[in-house]
Write a protein that holds these residues in place. Structure first.
Motif, mmCIF file in Angstrom:
data_model
loop_
_atom_site.group_PDB
_atom_site.id
_atom_site.type_symbol
_atom_site.label_atom_id
_atom_site.label_comp_id
_atom_site.label_asym_id
_atom_site.label_seq_id
_atom_site.Cartn_x
_atom_site.Cartn_y
_atom_site.Cartn_z
ATOM 1 N N VAL A 62 21.681 93.170 54.039
ATOM 2 C CA VAL A 62 21.003 91.900 54.308
ATOM 3 C C VAL A 62 19.823 91.832 53.361
ATOM 4 C CG1 VAL A 62 19.725 90.493 55.945
ATOM 5 C CG2 VAL A 62 21.730 91.771 56.723
ATOM 6 N N ASP A 63 19.816 90.811 52.531
ATOM 7 C CA ASP A 63 18.696 90.586 51.614
ATOM 8 C C ASP A 63 17.828 89.491 52.207
ATOM 9 O OD1 ASP A 63 16.921 90.143 49.591
ATOM 10 O OD2 ASP A 63 18.404 89.536 48.089
ATOM 11 N N PRO A 64 16.597 89.827 52.640
ATOM 12 C CA PRO A 64 15.731 88.808 53.237
ATOM 13 C C PRO A 64 15.240 87.782 52.221
ATOM 14 C CG PRO A 64 14.532 90.847 52.945
ATOM 15 C CD PRO A 64 15.948 91.139 52.586
ATOM 16 N N GLU A 65 15.416 88.090 50.934
ATOM 17 C CA GLU A 65 14.997 87.178 49.868
ATOM 18 C C GLU A 65 16.230 86.756 49.069
ATOM 19 O OE1 GLU A 65 12.054 89.432 47.758
ATOM 20 O OE2 GLU A 65 10.658 89.413 49.434
ATOM 21 N N GLY A 66 17.180 86.161 49.772
ATOM 22 C CA GLY A 66 18.412 85.719 49.148
ATOM 23 C C GLY A 66 18.238 84.411 48.396
ATOM 24 N N PRO A 67 19.358 83.790 48.007
ATOM 25 C CA PRO A 67 19.278 82.518 47.269
ATOM 26 C C PRO A 67 18.424 81.493 48.001
ATOM 27 C CG PRO A 67 21.520 83.355 47.273
ATOM 28 C CD PRO A 67 20.736 84.240 48.208
ATOM 29 N N GLY A 68 17.569 80.822 47.249
ATOM 30 C CA GLY A 68 16.671 79.836 47.842
ATOM 31 C C GLY A 68 15.604 80.443 48.723
ATOM 32 N N GLY A 69 15.434 81.758 48.622
ATOM 33 C CA GLY A 69 14.418 82.426 49.430
ATOM 34 C C GLY A 69 14.831 82.682 50.861
ATOM 35 N N GLN A 70 16.105 82.411 51.182
ATOM 36 C CA GLN A 70 16.593 82.577 52.544
ATOM 37 C C GLN A 70 17.437 83.846 52.656
ATOM 38 O OE1 GLN A 70 15.597 80.459 55.070
ATOM 39 N NE2 GLN A 70 14.297 79.750 53.373
ATOM 40 N N ALA A 85 23.610 93.084 40.981
ATOM 41 C CA ALA A 85 23.544 93.094 39.516
ATOM 42 C C ALA A 85 23.153 91.730 38.973
ATOM 43 C CB ALA A 85 24.892 93.524 38.939
ATOM 44 N N THR A 86 23.704 90.686 39.573
ATOM 45 C CA THR A 86 23.395 89.318 39.123
ATOM 46 C C THR A 86 21.964 88.943 39.473
ATOM 47 O OG1 THR A 86 25.718 88.687 39.382
ATOM 48 C CG2 THR A 86 24.106 86.913 39.278
ATOM 49 N N LYS A 87 21.540 89.291 40.685
ATOM 50 C CA LYS A 87 20.192 88.924 41.113
ATOM 51 C C LYS A 87 19.130 89.586 40.239
ATOM 52 C CE LYS A 87 16.850 89.101 44.874
ATOM 53 N NZ LYS A 87 16.583 89.213 46.310
ATOM 54 N N PHE A 88 19.317 90.873 39.960
ATOM 55 C CA PHE A 88 18.277 91.613 39.252
ATOM 56 C C PHE A 88 18.532 91.724 37.759
ATOM 57 C CE2 PHE A 88 17.953 93.063 43.664
ATOM 58 C CZ PHE A 88 16.618 92.778 43.896
ATOM 59 N N GLY A 89 19.656 91.209 37.286
ATOM 60 C CA GLY A 89 19.923 91.182 35.848
ATOM 61 C C GLY A 89 20.091 92.547 35.215
#
Length: 233
Positions: A62-70, A85-89
């Motif tokens: 669970v990522d509390p800081e997902g797309p759109g900050g949700q 990998a995509t989120k952190f490049g």
């Protein structure tokens, strides 16, 4: 570059699939909290975990800081690796052709290298009835897959050239070559890659993540745990 201010929640047990994500998070250097899902005791079937992982398998995050900050929950190790990998490049190339190469080997692992080696483990080590045909079938397929990987690694440090999520997907499984009945000297490029990858500081830390010895499961002896893991319909 994306920064993570709140820890990612990792739902984990120390299996090759669980270690994919702990190693990835360590390589990324992002904060995370570990929630042990004791698969030998049935934690994976609780309503709370099924809300995150409907296939009742670890790992999940669970990522509390997902797309759109949700917040966003993600199950399936391959999907988690691509998301992170995509989120952190990192560990996933920007070039579309190289992306295809990484995806091919990521999907090779989740569709073949993991499941076939898992069946090898099951029939050779855990099954109450030893079926010679099944043991030979999955050991032969394991051997074939190691040969495929060995050929790919010839002249390369990592599976897709640069270190990537393709390596993180496979390393935990490949380290079990001995219990899979493989002679690693037959696959020298795989052997060198295992050593190289396992000794990356981040991957090494992620692969070392475990649980208290009192909660470990010995599936060769624990019939209750085997009933939980292998008796579901």
């Amino acid at each position: 570059m994306t920064t993570q201010t709140k820890p990612i929640d990792l739902y984990f047990f120390p299996t090759p699939n669980g270690h994919k994500i702990s190693a990835m998070l360590e390589e990324l250097g992002v904060p995370y909290n570990v929630h042990i899902i004791h698969i030998g005791k049935g934690d994976q079937f609780t309503p709370e975990f099924l809300a995150i992982s409907p296939n009742n398998k670890i790992p999940a995050i669970v990522d509390p800081e997902g797309p759109g900050g949700q917040p966003i929950s993600i199950f399936e190790s391959g999907a988690i690796l691509k998301y992170l990998a995509t989120k952190f490049g990192k560990f996933y190339p920007a070039d579309p052709r190289q992306q295809v190469l990484v995806d091919e080997w990521l999907f090779w692992q989740v569709g073949g290298f993991g499941p076939m080696l898992g069946q090898n483990h099951h029939f050779a080590l855990y099954a109450s009835e030893k079926i010679d045909y099944a043991i030979k079938r999955y050991r032969d397929e394991t051997h074939r897959l190691y040969g495929v990987l060995n050929k790919q690694l010839e002249g390369r440090d990592y599976i897709a050239g640069d270190f990537s999520i393709a390596d993180l997907a496979s390393i935990g499984w490949a380290r079990g070559w001995e219990r899979q009945g493989m002679d690693i000297t037959e696959f020298p490029h795989v052997a060198a890659w295992i050593d190289r990858t396992s000794n990356r500081p981040g991957t090494k830390a992620g692969l070392a993540l475990t649980v208290d010895s009192a909660t470990q499961v010995d599936l060769t002896k624990d019939d209750a745990a085997k009933a939980v893991l292998f008796g579901q319909r």
